[in-house]
Scaffold this active site. Structure first.
Site, PDB file in Angstrom:
ATOM      1  N   CYS A 236       0.809  -1.215   0.000  1.00 10.16           N
ATOM      2  CA  CYS A 236       0.000   0.000   0.000  1.00 10.16           C
ATOM      3  C   CYS A 236       0.845   1.269   0.000  1.00 10.16           C
ATOM      4  O   CYS A 236       0.502   2.259  -0.648  1.00 10.16           O
ATOM      5  CB  CYS A 236      -0.952   0.004   1.188  1.00 10.16           C
ATOM      6  N   HIS A 278      -1.816   0.944   7.033  1.00  8.32           N
ATOM      7  CA  HIS A 278      -2.283   1.098   5.656  1.00  8.32           C
ATOM      8  C   HIS A 278      -2.018   2.524   5.174  1.00  8.32           C
ATOM      9  O   HIS A 278      -1.822   3.446   5.982  1.00  8.32           O
ATOM     10  CB  HIS A 278      -3.780   0.779   5.566  1.00  8.32           C
ATOM     11  N   ASP A 293      -8.333   4.960  -2.723  1.00  2.00           N
ATOM     12  CA  ASP A 293      -7.399   3.911  -2.296  1.00  2.00           C
ATOM     13  C   ASP A 293      -7.103   3.020  -3.490  1.00  2.00           C
ATOM     14  O   ASP A 293      -7.884   2.129  -3.830  1.00  2.00           O
ATOM     15  CB  ASP A 293      -8.012   3.096  -1.152  1.00  2.00           C
TER      16      ASP A 293
END
Length: 676
Positions: A236, A278, A293
């Site tokens: 991520c 994250h 995202d």
């Protein structure tokens, strides 16, 4: 040199080749840039907005001086605290002097990030990119009301159809030599800022895969944009940094955010402690910050976290902040973009509504807490949605311990765990549209059911199929105005009757089931009697004994020679142990759908008795009752009537003579006679 108003002096120190980072072969240069203002009296200090030149008179987005991207106070600007550079025989020293005419702009030095808390400067021709302001913190106009107002899944109006050509173009772009060249290629078909962000988003989601190996060995992992591009994979952090860098090159304000997420491995009710786990992005469009995202937009990993599968997810592009907060909690609460903001405790306690929940049109769940407790062995859940949906559930992997009913725009579920302890409850949904008949059910919500006591009486027959009872789905199949709308029928004497209005020209098939061997397929059909009166149908049910039974209802078009399709079922319960009803008489093919038995209804006739027959039948010439003897029935208006004695009989048949010109008879009903 009176005709020249400014000049630049660059001191460069050569570093070892192993420190090479972003960009071209000259990336081993660390430079200190000093710009002197023109004679007009311009401020000689760097701008406090955080914008720096890209080498072509344009600027790059940078954080405010002395502040890291996560909002924490960081080191001061290297331009303001540059260490002295000394000449060394092994390193070498070079001086570059650039002289510019008064009507030209000096070629500024581009700043690139090397990582948290460190900066480097190098010359680079970044032709074609525009000035980018430093990301500003979110303000009042960026905030959305919480909870969600159920109006839109996006934080700004987006017409996905208008993106079809741009999306297709972005997917085909195949540039891997540099991030700058990739952005230039993507922007060829993008005009507005929204289109630029969309092109970057689509490319990353379809070309960068999640690095499951790197996730388990982060020491070998680089999240620098250039490395992510060349490897084609990252975690991520790399997704978010690449997205931020590409947006900055495209002239779009973008910020990498970090925090906690309810992603892979999340357990219902768990708490979050320690460092962030994250990273995602905020992007500035049309005067407002928006969230996305790209990691979750690209696909998913398997349960063992060993395999990534590309599975594009539109939901995480410009997601409404009141929905994004369901599974993203930023370190800096201002980046929730919500009013009011949620605390970490509220985030932990809130229901997890994943992307499937919203993309399939779900609106709300009841209760709104992820952990529910049974009351007298029962727990109830309901889901509201925008349109009629099909649902299924699994309680600890099975759907045998619950009653689910479809309702208009939702469902209701009662579960009865048959063991104490914690039980995982999963609810799945799929579209009810005909063209989506091949769609798979997708999990939309999960609960943990805590059970302290078990209701053993609520144990359901194996044949019970979920959902139970009539609904919009049975109406769609032609069963309207049900006399019993609840899924469970209770009878004390073992008999019940249901009626429907049929809206279509359909044939109906019914069967009765229970656990054990008391009902085979033929007897299961004979314990239900159909009676048609115009477009009305009545189903009479006589139970063979006490217990729990399933009444299944099937249908097909009358013109269709194929099989019957299952439509819905009821649960029928009788606690009276004295109940013992015989089956209805067996019917044959010549018994038409609109014929009706008035008497005798029981398929088992008493021995040595006179039995009254009364049957509604039309279109026949003669009707007779036959066993050892033949006894014709008399027509009285639309009924055929008569009395028959069962002495010496084991079975009795009702026969019809359809045409007076023919001598043959056809059997339509068969009765059995009690043994003496």
């Amino acid at each position: 040199m009176g005709n020249f108003h400014s000049f630049c002096i660059t001191w460069a120190r050569r570093l070892c080749p192993g420190c090479a980072s972003e960009g071209d072969n000259k990336a081993n240069d660390v430079a200190v840039h000093m710009e002197m203002g023109a004679a007009t009296g311009q401020d000689s200090q760097p701008s406090s907005t955080g914008s720096e030149g890209d080498g072509n008179g344009n600027s790059r987005s940078q954080p405010p001086r002395g502040t890291e991207l996560n909002g924490r106070r960081g080191p001061a600007d290297p331009c303001e605290q540059a260490p002295p550079i000394t000449s060394s025989p092994d390193k070498g020293t070079q001086v570059t002097v650039e002289i510019h005419h008064e009507d030209t702009s000096p070629q500024l030095i581009k700043r690139l990030s090397l990582g948290k808390g460190s900066q480097r400067l190098r010359g680079h021709d970044n032709k074609g990119f525009q000035r980018t302001e430093a990301p500003r913190p979110p303000g009042a106009k960026d905030l959305h009301a919480y909870p969600w107002d159920k109006s839109s899944l996006k934080s700004m109006p987006v017409d996905l159809q208008q993106f079809e050509k741009l999306d297709a173009y972005a997917l085909k772009v195949n540039v891997k030599n540099s991030v700058e060249e990739l952005v230039k290629a993507l922007l060829k078909q993008a005009r507005t800022d929204l289109e630029k962000v969309r092109a970057i988003w689509m490319w990353i989601c379809h070309h960068i895969e999640y690095d499951v190996v790197g996730y388990h060995n982060k020491s070998q992992l680089s999240s620098k944009p250039r490395d992510v591009l060349q490897m084609g994979k990252s975690i991520c952090e790399g997704y978010a940094e690449l997205f931020e860098h590409m947006c900055s090159l495209a002239g779009i304000q973008c910020k990498k955010l970090s925090g906690h997420a309810k992603g892979h491995g999340y357990k219902t009710g768990q708490t979050f402690t320690g460092d962030s786990d994250h990273a995602w992005n905020a992007v500035y469009l049309e005067g407002r910050w928006h969230l996305l995202d790209s990691t979750w937009g690209s696909g998913s990993v398997d349960d063992s976290f060993t395999k990534f599968t590309y599975r594009y997810n539109e939901f995480y592009f410009l997601t409404h902040p009141a929905l994004f907060i369901n599974n993203h909690f930023p370190d800096n609460s201002n980046w929730q973009l919500l009013k009011p903001t949620l605390t970490l405790k509220e985030f932990e306690n809130n229901m997890l509504h994943n992307s499937n929940f919203y993309t399939l049109g779900m609106l709300a769940t009841h209760p709104e807490t992820p952990i529910i407790h049974t009351v007298k062995g029962k727990a109830s859940v309901s889901v509201d949605c925008r349109s009629n949906m099909l649902f299924m559930f699994k309680l600890k992997g099975t759907d045998k311990h619950g009653l689910m009913t479809l309702k208009k725009h939702g469902m209701k579920l009662d579960v009865y765990p048959q063991n104490t302890g914690s039980h995982k409850l999963e609810i799945f949904a799929k579209s009810s549209k005909a063209e989506a008949s091949d769609d798979v059910y997708k999990c939309v919500v999960e609960y943990v059911v805590e059970c302290k006591s078990v209701d053993k009486a609520m144990c359901f027959p194996k044949e019970l199929h979920q959902p139970v009872g009539p609904s919009w789905f049975s109406e769609r199949q032609g069963f309207l105005q049900p006399s019993h709308r609840e899924p469970v029928l209770h009878t004390n004497d073992g008999r019940c009757s249901l009626t429907f209005t049929l809206s279509k020209d359909i044939s109906v098939l019914t069967t009765l089931h229970t656990d054990g061997s008391s009902l085979d397929e033929d007897m299961g059909r004979r314990h239900v009697l159909q009676t048609h009166r115009g477009n009305q149908i009545e189903l009479k049910v006589h139970l063979p004994h006490a217990g729990s039974f399933v009444l299944k209802i099937y249908s097909k078009k009358k013109s269709d020679p194929g099989n019957y399709d299952y439509v819905f079922n009821y649960l029928i319960r009788c606690l009276n142990t004295e109940v013992k009803w015989p089956a209805f008489p067996k019917s044959y093919g010549k018994w038409l759908q609109d014929y009706e038995i008035l008497e005798p209804l029981s398929g088992l006739l008493p021995a040595n008795c006179n039995v009254q027959f009364k049957l509604k039948m039309h279109g026949v010439a003669k009707v007779l009752v036959r066993s050892e003897d033949i006894h014709p029935l008399t027509q009285n208006r639309d009924c055929w009537e008569g009395t028959f004695n069962t002495s010496g009989c084991r079975e009795v048949f009702v026969m019809v003579h359809e045409n007076a010109n023919h001598s043959s008879y056809s059997s339509v009903l068969r009765y059995e006679v009690e043994t003496q």
